[in-house]
Design an enzyme around this catalytic site. Structure first.
Site, mmCIF file in Angstrom:
data_model
loop_
_atom_site.group_PDB
_atom_site.id
_atom_site.type_symbol
_atom_site.label_atom_id
_atom_site.label_comp_id
_atom_site.label_asym_id
_atom_site.label_seq_id
_atom_site.Cartn_x
_atom_site.Cartn_y
_atom_site.Cartn_z
ATOM 1 C CE1 TYR A 182 -41.301 9.098 76.706
ATOM 2 C CE2 TYR A 182 -39.146 10.294 76.638
ATOM 3 C CZ TYR A 182 -39.677 9.545 76.460
ATOM 4 O OH TYR A 182 -40.165 10.116 74.416
ATOM 5 C CE LYS A 242 -40.613 5.591 73.948
ATOM 6 N NZ LYS A 242 -42.157 5.814 73.857
#
Length: 373
Positions: free
Chosen positions: A155, A159
């Site tokens: 994650y 990002k």
């Protein structure tokens, strides 16, 4: 430039819906296109009942479908990209998270170039800046300081790389010869009505005699209300479209916080839910260093079991660090460049969120009463 149009990806989500609600109040806007993989029937109904003369076009499609994205971007003036797979515990396969968050963003940038969309706003996250260690204290950090996540967890990594792609795309030449201008917003932990994280936490507490799970009592964070994050995206869209402001906004990233008091995640959860009889677990909990090394041990077990069994620990070192660090950021740069000031005060945000939690508790009161007997 009158008669502009905006595409919002992830528009069926917690933040995306709030952005759309504010967008339809914008001057000279002729169309909002809302894109998500699937829209719940009640979300579709809410979009059609916004009480606006602005055209709202609902599109269902995959962020990995390049043809879908090109169709969605045709004739669009601004893209607000919020679609993402938020997963800090590894529920989804690593490649799936990378595909949605990174490849999906790259696909959308390419679609903007092909469809000659001149403005792109990326909803990033404070997670791209860290924290990298619960021992390092960062209070009221700002954009001039270099903070970058070193985690390989899918994650924060996806990002971070997606944000880099967005900012690197600033200045790209569009198919019609124009120029693509981009910026990225890094919100803090977002709370508010319909928060999926708060929903899970409240429902878990109702099944545990009203006891809130203690996960982040060592932290100091500055959570941000969803309505204020949505407002920052509106101001970013205005900034990129305004020739006077655009020069300062292009290629920039902004931390987005508000005037919510700096506090631990556990204290925030308690403050928002105490009116409904929920309380923090007062039992003994592991010291933070021990919790961190236990997470490391569970990750090792998961790694060695992976060829024969998909064991997913309920927490990992990244989550322990994320939940227990002293890590806050100022919104002064967004205030300077975008004219950002929180639209909703802490008192109002607290009241609205608490009232929503009350409806959740009421819906599941029978569960709570049964557990309390």
């Amino acid at each position: 430039m009158p008669g502009w149009s905006c595409l919002v990806t992830g528009a069926g989500g917690f933040l995306g819906q709030r952005i759309v609600q504010l967008l339809v109040q914008e001057k000279d806007l002729k169309e909002v296109r809302v894109l998500d993989k699937v829209f719940r029937p009640e979300t579709r109904e809410e979009f059609f009942n916004l009480g606006t003369s602005i055209k709202v076009t609902v599109l269902e499609g995959d962020i990995l479908d390049t043809q879908c994205l090109r169709r969605a971007c045709q004739g669009i003036s601004v893209v607000i990209h919020t679609a993402a797979l938020i997963d800090v515990t590894g529920v989804n396969p690593r490649q799936t998270i990378l595909d949605v968050n990174l490849k999906g963003t790259q696909n959308l940038l390419e679609a903007c170039v092909q469809a000659s969309v001149p403005a792109f706003i990326y909803c990033s996250t404070v997670d791209v800046a860290g924290p990298n260690s619960y021992k390092k204290i960062i209070l009221n950090g700002h954009e001039e300081e270099h903070h970058e996540s070193t985690w390989s967890n899918p994650y924060p990594y996806s990002k971070k790389m997606a944000e880099k792609a967005v900012l690197a795309a600033n200045g790209s030449i569009l198919k019609n010869g124009g120029t693509l201008h981009t910026c990225a917003l890094r919100p803090m932990y977002i709370y508010g009505e319909r928060s999926p994280f708060l929903s899970v936490m409240i429902l878990a507490a109702l099944k545990s005699k009203g006891i809130l799970n203690v996960t982040g009592k060592f932290s100091i964070a500055n959570p941000v209300y969803v309505g204020n994050v949505a407002w920052a995206h509106i101001l970013a869209a205005r900034g990129l479209r305004d020739p006077k402001k655009s020069q300062n906004v292009q290629g920039q990233f902004y931390y987005i916080s508000d005037d919510t008091p700096h506090q631990s995640y556990d204290d925030l959860n308690y403050t928002l839910s105490k009116e409904w009889g929920l309380h923090l677990d007062s039992s003994w909990s592991l010291p933070l260093p021990l919790l961190y090394w236990l997470a490391f041990l569970l990750e090792i077990v998961s790694f060695f079991l992976h060829p024969v069994y998909n064991y997913r620990p309920s927490f990992n070192r990244h989550l322990v660090t994320l939940s227990n660090s002293k890590f806050t950021f100022s919104y002064k740069k967004a205030q300077r460049d975008l004219g950002y000031k929180p639209l909703v005060s802490w008192e109002e945000a607290k009241q609205k969120t608490s009232e929503w939690i009350g409806t959740l508790v009421e819906q599941h009161r029978e569960t709570l009463d049964t557990k309390s007997q």
